[in-house]
Design an enzyme around this catalytic site. Sequence first.
Site, PDB file in Angstrom:
ATOM      1  N   GLU A 116       0.840  -1.191   0.000  1.00 21.70           N
ATOM      2  CA  GLU A 116       0.000   0.000   0.000  1.00 21.70           C
ATOM      3  C   GLU A 116       0.877   1.244   0.000  1.00 21.70           C
ATOM      4  O   GLU A 116       2.100   1.169   0.162  1.00 21.70           O
ATOM      5  CB  GLU A 116      -0.940   0.000   1.217  1.00 21.70           C
ATOM      6  CG  GLU A 116      -1.961  -1.124   1.173  1.00 21.70           C
ATOM      7  CD  GLU A 116      -2.913  -1.125   2.347  1.00 21.70           C
ATOM      8  OE1 GLU A 116      -3.956  -1.774   2.239  1.00 21.70           O
ATOM      9  OE2 GLU A 116      -2.604  -0.475   3.361  1.00 21.70           O
ATOM     10  N   HIS A 236      -8.928  10.009   3.800  1.00 21.76           N
ATOM     11  CA  HIS A 236      -8.649   8.920   2.870  1.00 21.76           C
ATOM     12  C   HIS A 236      -8.823   9.439   1.449  1.00 21.76           C
ATOM     13  O   HIS A 236      -9.811  10.103   1.143  1.00 21.76           O
ATOM     14  CB  HIS A 236      -9.574   7.731   3.115  1.00 21.76           C
ATOM     15  CG  HIS A 236      -9.085   6.469   2.493  1.00 21.76           C
ATOM     16  ND1 HIS A 236      -9.131   6.249   1.136  1.00 21.76           N
ATOM     17  CD2 HIS A 236      -8.515   5.363   3.036  1.00 21.76           C
ATOM     18  CE1 HIS A 236      -8.620   5.059   0.869  1.00 21.76           C
ATOM     19  NE2 HIS A 236      -8.228   4.504   2.000  1.00 21.76           N
ATOM     20  N   ARG A 282      -0.848   8.717   1.910  1.00 21.31           N
ATOM     21  CA  ARG A 282      -2.221   9.112   1.601  1.00 21.31           C
ATOM     22  C   ARG A 282      -2.495  10.594   1.797  1.00 21.31           C
ATOM     23  O   ARG A 282      -3.388  11.138   1.142  1.00 21.31           O
ATOM     24  CB  ARG A 282      -3.220   8.256   2.370  1.00 21.31           C
ATOM     25  CG  ARG A 282      -3.077   8.245   3.847  1.00 21.31           C
ATOM     26  CD  ARG A 282      -4.142   7.374   4.517  1.00 21.31           C
ATOM     27  NE  ARG A 282      -4.201   6.010   4.000  1.00 21.31           N
ATOM     28  CZ  ARG A 282      -4.871   5.028   4.590  1.00 21.31           C
ATOM     29  NH1 ARG A 282      -5.521   5.268   5.714  1.00 21.31           N
ATOM     30  NH2 ARG A 282      -4.902   3.823   4.084  1.00 21.31           N
ATOM     31  N   HIS A 343     -11.154  10.312   7.543  1.00 18.59           N
ATOM     32  CA  HIS A 343     -10.914   8.884   7.713  1.00 18.59           C
ATOM     33  C   HIS A 343     -10.329   8.499   9.065  1.00 18.59           C
ATOM     34  O   HIS A 343     -10.854   7.620   9.737  1.00 18.59           O
ATOM     35  CB  HIS A 343      -9.989   8.405   6.599  1.00 18.59           C
ATOM     36  CG  HIS A 343      -9.714   6.938   6.614  1.00 18.59           C
ATOM     37  ND1 HIS A 343     -10.706   5.984   6.556  1.00 18.59           N
ATOM     38  CD2 HIS A 343      -8.533   6.246   6.680  1.00 18.59           C
ATOM     39  CE1 HIS A 343     -10.172   4.772   6.574  1.00 18.59           C
ATOM     40  NE2 HIS A 343      -8.862   4.903   6.673  1.00 18.59           N
ATOM     41  N   ARG A 378      -0.688   8.909   9.283  1.00 20.75           N
ATOM     42  CA  ARG A 378      -0.619   7.460   9.489  1.00 20.75           C
ATOM     43  C   ARG A 378      -0.193   6.725   8.226  1.00 20.75           C
ATOM     44  O   ARG A 378      -0.731   6.952   7.148  1.00 20.75           O
ATOM     45  CB  ARG A 378      -1.975   6.935   9.947  1.00 20.75           C
ATOM     46  CG  ARG A 378      -2.040   5.429  10.080  1.00 20.75           C
ATOM     47  CD  ARG A 378      -3.374   4.988  10.626  1.00 20.75           C
ATOM     48  NE  ARG A 378      -4.469   5.194   9.693  1.00 20.75           N
ATOM     49  CZ  ARG A 378      -4.895   4.270   8.826  1.00 20.75           C
ATOM     50  NH1 ARG A 378      -4.296   3.097   8.754  1.00 20.75           N
ATOM     51  NH2 ARG A 378      -5.924   4.522   8.039  1.00 20.75           N
TER      52      ARG A 378
END
Length: 507
Positions: A116, A236, A282, A343, A378
């Site tokens: 990811e 997100h 992200r 998110h 994060r």
Amino acid sequence: MNSKLPMTDVLIIGAGLAGMSAALSLPPQLRVTLLSKSRFEECASAWAQGGIAAVLDAGDSVAKHVQDTLIAGAGLCDEAAVRQILEQAPAAMAWLQGHGVPFSCNADGSLHLTREGGHGQRRIAHAADRTGHAVHTALLQACQSRSNLTLLENTAALALLQDAGGPCTGACTGAWLRMADGSEQQLQARHTILATGGMGQIYPYTTNPGTATGDGLAMAWRAGCRLQDLEFMQFHPTALQINGKAAGLVSEALRGEGALLKLPNGERFMLRHDERAELAPRDIVARAIWAEMAEHGLAYVHLDISHQSRSWLEQHFPGVMALCAAHGIDIASQPIPVAPCAHYACGGIQADVDGRTEVPQLYAIGEVARTGLHGANRLASNSLLECVVMGRAAAQHIAGQPLDSSYKLHSNYRNPDNGFSGKSSSNIEQELRQLMLTHVGIVRSNQGLARAAEQLALWRAQLQDIDAALRNQLDVCTLMVHAALQRQQSVGAHCNSDYPTREMLAA
């Protein structure tokens, strides 16, 4: 009518992955009460798609995982906490497998690992694209089989109880609860664990369940805990957009497997924003999408994985396929309309890795806690890992404590009576969410933050006797705005247009 429930040894407020990990790791001789604000299935953990980050491949290392985490966190991580949590990933995975979690495997029986954004290696263990559901189902079944666990659904914590020392000095001794039947009762506990998740519902568009209103943060703050890094709300990048609303999360793992972000005309754009393109952390991807939407007047951009075969997609992303199909989108032949939405809260209650807070006998674990793992942003799939590690560590610490029951109760809660004159709580909540999106969203400004602070102060002055849920949201939003005003630079998930240069701070 106020009454008192039988005392419990450990009260766990929140029944997601963190709360259940703690419950299942406590000694069987302890009486444990596990609360869910709604149904047990309605929690962020159960909705998680991606997976759990863990160093399980011979070509990977904890040092590499630590480095990826520090980079994503923009230098604001606590490196000691990062290493402490990431080193426990293999043991956490083994514990989950021991509880029967059906992780996806390769033909040889080894765990299938995907990649990811922000990760330099394939290290994401998953159960297809429904990891949260698989983990939550297995652990909930385990909790239901334990005779020492009392599980309460549709039960909300309103405020923490403390001994006679009061806020900032008194040990936590349980909580005031609103039960499923609407009655309010106090539950005394020798140890209390906050595992209440995040606060995405303070925004109009979020991947979070309806219960994520920041209750744990507000209760802990009123009890005397420090909150840290609240300005770092992670958006997100890819929520499915249907008729101008977020209809569900589209897993970041799609980009890890080659999905491309494009404008409606088919043009890729991520390389204009970051050399890592679709695999950038992200916060960078979310801002890039936001910028492209603003420049071109778009309600969404496209995420395209149609180059993969239908059979491959059915095997790896059945959940995303089903979500999109429910809205008439065939991801094997069509791009997915996506846009960012609120998110994950990277900050929270200041806590050690074992969940200990500044208030004696009060623990905070999972998303509600701030250990320093996430810093300013994060890294994908570190959150479920943190839930398991912290839950097990908190249980171990509690197991080593004496069962002292000598205290006098104090509560920082009083029963609300009159609502706000002229406006219902639901109207205020809608206005509050729009205020946060407008002034405390993906991109902020000093002027906008000051306006938000002024309006929040006005509401808090006017709303003296209100429902606990709305009070919690007003408290949390106020704390977040003040944290954002104090952070006079753009870093990680906090982007202030008055400080356009992105910063990587020294850890």
